[in-house]
Design a protein around this motif. Sequence first.
Motif, PDB file in Angstrom:
ATOM      1  N   ALA A   1       0.622  -1.302  -0.115  1.00  0.00           N
ATOM      2  CA  ALA A   1       0.369  -0.466  -0.136  1.00  0.00           C
ATOM      3  C   ALA A   1       0.337   1.034  -0.262  1.00  0.00           C
ATOM      4  CB  ALA A   1      -0.747   0.040   1.098  1.00  0.00           C
ATOM      5  N   ASN A   2       0.084   2.222  -0.280  1.00  0.00           N
ATOM      6  CA  ASN A   2       0.879   3.761  -0.312  1.00  0.00           C
ATOM      7  C   ASN A   2       0.082   3.841   0.739  1.00  0.00           C
ATOM      8  OD1 ASN A   2       1.405   6.374  -0.167  1.00  0.00           O
ATOM      9  ND2 ASN A   2       1.787   5.913  -2.225  1.00  0.00           N
ATOM     10  N   TYR A   3       1.786   4.543   2.068  1.00  0.00           N
ATOM     11  CA  TYR A   3       1.056   5.081   3.282  1.00  0.00           C
ATOM     12  C   TYR A   3       0.747   6.417   3.015  1.00  0.00           C
ATOM     13  CZ  TYR A   3       2.488   6.008   7.980  1.00  0.00           C
ATOM     14  OH  TYR A   3       2.729   6.040   9.671  1.00  0.00           O
ATOM     15  N   HIS A   4       0.998   7.372   2.374  1.00  0.00           N
ATOM     16  CA  HIS A   4       0.297   8.710   2.337  1.00  0.00           C
ATOM     17  C   HIS A   4      -1.216   8.987   2.163  1.00  0.00           C
ATOM     18  CE1 HIS A   4       4.560   9.704   3.087  1.00  0.00           C
ATOM     19  NE2 HIS A   4       4.572   9.360   1.885  1.00  0.00           N
ATOM     20  N   THR A   5      -1.568   7.491   1.112  1.00  0.00           N
ATOM     21  CA  THR A   5      -2.777   7.803   0.575  1.00  0.00           C
ATOM     22  C   THR A   5      -3.753   6.633   0.636  1.00  0.00           C
ATOM     23  OG1 THR A   5      -2.393   5.921  -1.235  1.00  0.00           O
ATOM     24  CG2 THR A   5      -2.218   8.523  -2.017  1.00  0.00           C
ATOM     25  N   LYS A   6      -3.010   5.607   1.731  1.00  0.00           N
ATOM     26  CA  LYS A   6      -3.372   5.096   2.496  1.00  0.00           C
ATOM     27  C   LYS A   6      -4.730   3.582   1.564  1.00  0.00           C
ATOM     28  CE  LYS A   6      -2.701   6.080   6.523  1.00  0.00           C
ATOM     29  NZ  LYS A   6      -1.249   5.849   7.542  1.00  0.00           N
ATOM     30  N   LYS A   7      -4.285   3.677   0.222  1.00  0.00           N
ATOM     31  CA  LYS A   7      -4.461   3.179  -0.858  1.00  0.00           C
ATOM     32  C   LYS A   7      -3.892   2.249  -1.434  1.00  0.00           C
ATOM     33  CE  LYS A   7      -7.966   6.767  -2.470  1.00  0.00           C
ATOM     34  NZ  LYS A   7      -8.123   7.017  -4.176  1.00  0.00           N
ATOM     35  N   PHE A   8      -4.381   0.666  -1.882  1.00  0.00           N
ATOM     36  CA  PHE A   8      -3.828  -0.073  -2.323  1.00  0.00           C
ATOM     37  C   PHE A   8      -2.411   0.219  -3.123  1.00  0.00           C
ATOM     38  CE2 PHE A   8      -6.929  -3.032   0.548  1.00  0.00           C
ATOM     39  CZ  PHE A   8      -6.131  -3.217   1.298  1.00  0.00           C
ATOM     40  N   GLU A   9      -1.332   0.104  -3.741  1.00  0.00           N
ATOM     41  CA  GLU A   9      -1.257   0.142  -4.489  1.00  0.00           C
ATOM     42  C   GLU A   9      -0.086  -0.914  -5.085  1.00  0.00           C
ATOM     43  OE1 GLU A   9       3.141   3.644  -5.514  1.00  0.00           O
ATOM     44  OE2 GLU A   9       2.450   2.984  -3.220  1.00  0.00           O
TER      45      GLU A   9
ATOM     46  N   GLU B   1       0.607  -6.483   5.753  1.00  0.00           N
ATOM     47  CA  GLU B   1       0.431  -5.494   4.551  1.00  0.00           C
ATOM     48  C   GLU B   1       1.472  -4.678   5.216  1.00  0.00           C
ATOM     49  OE1 GLU B   1      -3.229  -1.726   4.562  1.00  0.00           O
ATOM     50  OE2 GLU B   1      -3.735  -4.075   4.988  1.00  0.00           O
ATOM     51  N   ILE B   2       2.136  -3.729   3.646  1.00  0.00           N
ATOM     52  CA  ILE B   2       3.196  -3.063   4.135  1.00  0.00           C
ATOM     53  C   ILE B   2       2.698  -1.776   3.717  1.00  0.00           C
ATOM     54  CG2 ILE B   2       5.839  -2.500   4.330  1.00  0.00           C
ATOM     55  CD1 ILE B   2       6.231  -5.226   5.151  1.00  0.00           C
ATOM     56  N   SER B   3       2.886  -0.513   3.808  1.00  0.00           N
ATOM     57  CA  SER B   3       2.534   0.698   3.303  1.00  0.00           C
ATOM     58  C   SER B   3       4.413   1.360   3.202  1.00  0.00           C
ATOM     59  CB  SER B   3       1.987   1.621   4.154  1.00  0.00           C
ATOM     60  OG  SER B   3       0.529   1.343   3.771  1.00  0.00           O
ATOM     61  N   LEU B   4       4.720   1.669   1.977  1.00  0.00           N
ATOM     62  CA  LEU B   4       6.028   2.280   1.624  1.00  0.00           C
ATOM     63  C   LEU B   4       5.660   4.033   1.747  1.00  0.00           C
ATOM     64  CD1 LEU B   4       7.723   0.495  -1.238  1.00  0.00           C
ATOM     65  CD2 LEU B   4       7.861  -0.469   1.284  1.00  0.00           C
ATOM     66  N   PHE B   5       6.602   5.035   2.065  1.00  0.00           N
ATOM     67  CA  PHE B   5       6.566   6.281   1.874  1.00  0.00           C
ATOM     68  C   PHE B   5       7.641   6.324   0.724  1.00  0.00           C
ATOM     69  CE2 PHE B   5       8.258   4.812   5.992  1.00  0.00           C
ATOM     70  CZ  PHE B   5       9.211   5.083   6.096  1.00  0.00           C
TER      71      PHE B   5
END
Length: 471
Positions: free
Chosen positions: A32-40, A112-116
């Motif tokens: 996911a995208n850490y900033h938008t909180k959407k899956f990426e 589930e991991i988010s990148l920034f």
Amino acid sequence: MKIIQFTFLILTILTSFISFSQIEVPFFVKTANYHTKKFEGGITVKAISEGNTIQTLISDSKGDAILNLPIGKQYRIELSKPGKITRFVNVDYTQLKDTIKEEDADPRGEVEISLFDDVQGVDYSFVLNNPATNFTYDLNLGVYFDESLAVKTIKEVERILNIIQKARAEEQRKVEEQKQKEKEQAAIAEAKKRTDDLVAKAESEAVKKAEVEAKIKEKEELKRIADEEAKRKSDELIAKAEELARLKKEESARKKAESDSLVEVARKKAEADSLAEVVRKKAEADSLAEVVRKKAESDSLAEVARKKAEADSLAEEARKKAEADSLAEVVRKKAEADSLAALRQAQETARKKAEADSLAEVARKKAEADSLAVVARKKAEIDSLAEVARKKAEADSLAEVARKKAEADSLAEVARKKAEADSLAEVARKKAEIDSLAEVARKKAESDSLVEVARKKAEADSLAEVARKKA
């Protein structure tokens, strides 16, 4: 809330024996995208064990990637993407040997991991050197993660993101400052350019102004010289013109004196001719008045005299009307009125003669007249302008004349009773014809006199005009 959620799928413990014929365990990864909180999607997912990359996947558009991990080993699950900070988690499957017994817990795991974003100037050493968390498989518990490490990582990530946010704000501020600085520098440069342009323009205009002033001074000097020369020539011309005017004036005066002399001679001759004509007419009127007087005495009838007076009045009206509408035409068309007019003319002439003080008075008034028109006006005054005006008003139309003529017709009875009156009427008619001819001759004489005077005056005017032009 900026917290990485680690969700682990807990499967229902198998109630029956499950035999795994494979030695790999599925591990579900959600990116996911850490900033938008959407899956990426588009994130590279690697499984590394003992320094060797076991499997590499790219997450799909929904952010899903499924790794198949052989049991009995430890793994580093690494997620990366250009422009993003690489993150990883550790997975430990060392408790699983070659097989999984029925009583063993489900070994499948999920993360589930988010990148920034990678922002320059920010220290990411903690994130780069430490796992987001550690997953461990226990035969009794299944796959679980290190919650304390996860919380610590989350706090560190939040700290880093705050730094990033501040860094971005600072960067934005610097960008704005740079823009403002560039804008101010551009304004300064533009102002300097305008100032330079104005200075250059002022210098150019000063040079042009100096050139213009020099040309103006040169023109003024040339104009002064030309004005002086023009004044000198003008003075010469004025002097010549004044001399010529003086000579012309003397010549004009001489010719005017000659002209005035001719005009005076013409005037005196006209006065003399007019006076002679008056005297002649007066003599004729006196003669006719004497005839009428004698006839009136022979008639000795008061009624005849009254009617005759009315006839005289009608004749006066006919005469005045004849002068306006051409006396000759009236006499021709109104024969009987002419006879009565003759009687009236004789009687009226006698009456007017009695009113006249003397021939000398007539001559004096005629002498006062500057022209034949004035003589005629004075003579009209002598003949009683009041009577003429009254009679002329009665004779403004032929209808009125006809009415008076009807009254004159009543005199026929008187003529019948008085044959001698008929004879006198004939005499009066002939006298009227004579008077008409005499009047025509007089008017012609007046016209000839006026023509001669006009000719002399035209000659005098012509001489005066020549003298004026020469002057």
